[in-house]
Write an enzyme that holds these catalytic residues in place. Structure first.
Site, PDB file in Angstrom:
ATOM      1  CD  GLN A  37      -3.072   0.693   0.119  1.00  0.00           C
ATOM      2  OE1 GLN A  37      -3.215  -0.436  -0.296  1.00  0.00           O
ATOM      3  NE2 GLN A  37      -3.768   1.722  -0.320  1.00  0.00           N
TER       4      GLN A  37
ATOM      5  N   GLY B 183       0.957   2.018  -6.650  1.00  0.00           N
ATOM      6  CA  GLY B 183       0.945   1.264  -7.914  1.00  0.00           C
ATOM      7  C   GLY B 183       2.258   0.565  -8.168  1.00  0.00           C
TER       8      GLY B 183
ATOM      9  CD  GLU C 193       5.144 -26.588   4.301  1.00  0.00           C
ATOM     10  OE1 GLU C 193       5.300 -26.335   5.507  1.00  0.00           O
ATOM     11  OE2 GLU C 193       6.063 -26.686   3.474  1.00  0.00           O
TER      12      GLU C 193
ATOM     13  CB  THR D   2      -5.728 -23.271   4.192  1.00  0.00           C
ATOM     14  OG1 THR D   2      -6.702 -24.029   4.905  1.00  0.00           O
ATOM     15  CG2 THR D   2      -5.564 -23.827   2.774  1.00  0.00           C
ATOM     16  CB  SER D   3      -5.134 -19.294   7.657  1.00  0.00           C
ATOM     17  OG  SER D   3      -3.909 -18.720   7.295  1.00  0.00           O
TER      18      SER D   3
END
Ligand SMILES: Cc1cc2nc3c(=O)[nH]c(=O)nc-3n(C[C@H](O)[C@H](O)[C@H](O)COP(=O)(O)OP(=O)(O)OC[C@H]3O[C@@H](n4cnc5c(N)ncnc54)[C@H](O)[C@@H]3O)c2cc1C
Length: 73
Positions: free
Chosen positions: A18, A22, A45, A47-48
């Site tokens: 951010q 761009g 490995e 996923t969250s």
């Protein structure tokens, strides 16, 4: 550990991108590659979401005592 590290690094690199605006999204800048490479850590490995299910399962099994939360007075 993997869960908290990948979530934290994701938040940090999102802010970095951010700041770069761009250019952060532009493939010729390293932050784009860093963002892309860190993003996959929340998928492979385990996923969250799956890791949260594992943590929740262990808490149900072993109780919240395993967290060793500091006692607030
Ligand atoms: C670049 C890359 C390299 C990889 N390398 C390897 C490798 O070397 N060896 C290997 O074995 N695999 C590898 N994988 C596969 C990786 O392990 C899987 O992508 C990962 O396990 C997620 O499975 P999936 O992609 O089928 O997503 P899905 O299982 O379809 O999940 C899709 C979404 O649904 C969510 N979800 C699924 N089930 C639940 C549930 N019960 N509760 C809540 N949410 C749920 C997931 O968290 C995810 O957000 C790699 C993947 C990538 C992207």
């Amino acid at each position: 550990m993997e869960l908290s590290a990948s979530e934290a690094s994701g938040r940090v690199v999102d802010r970095c991108l951010q700041i770069f605006g761009g250019r952060g999204y532009d493939r010729s800048y390293p932050v784009e590659r860093l963002y892309r490479e860190l993003r996959v850590d929340r998928i492979w490995e385990g996923t969250s979401e799956i890791q949260r299910l594992i943590v929740a399962g262990e808490l149900v099994k072993r109780g919240t005592g395993v967290l060793q939360l500091p006692v607030t007075r």
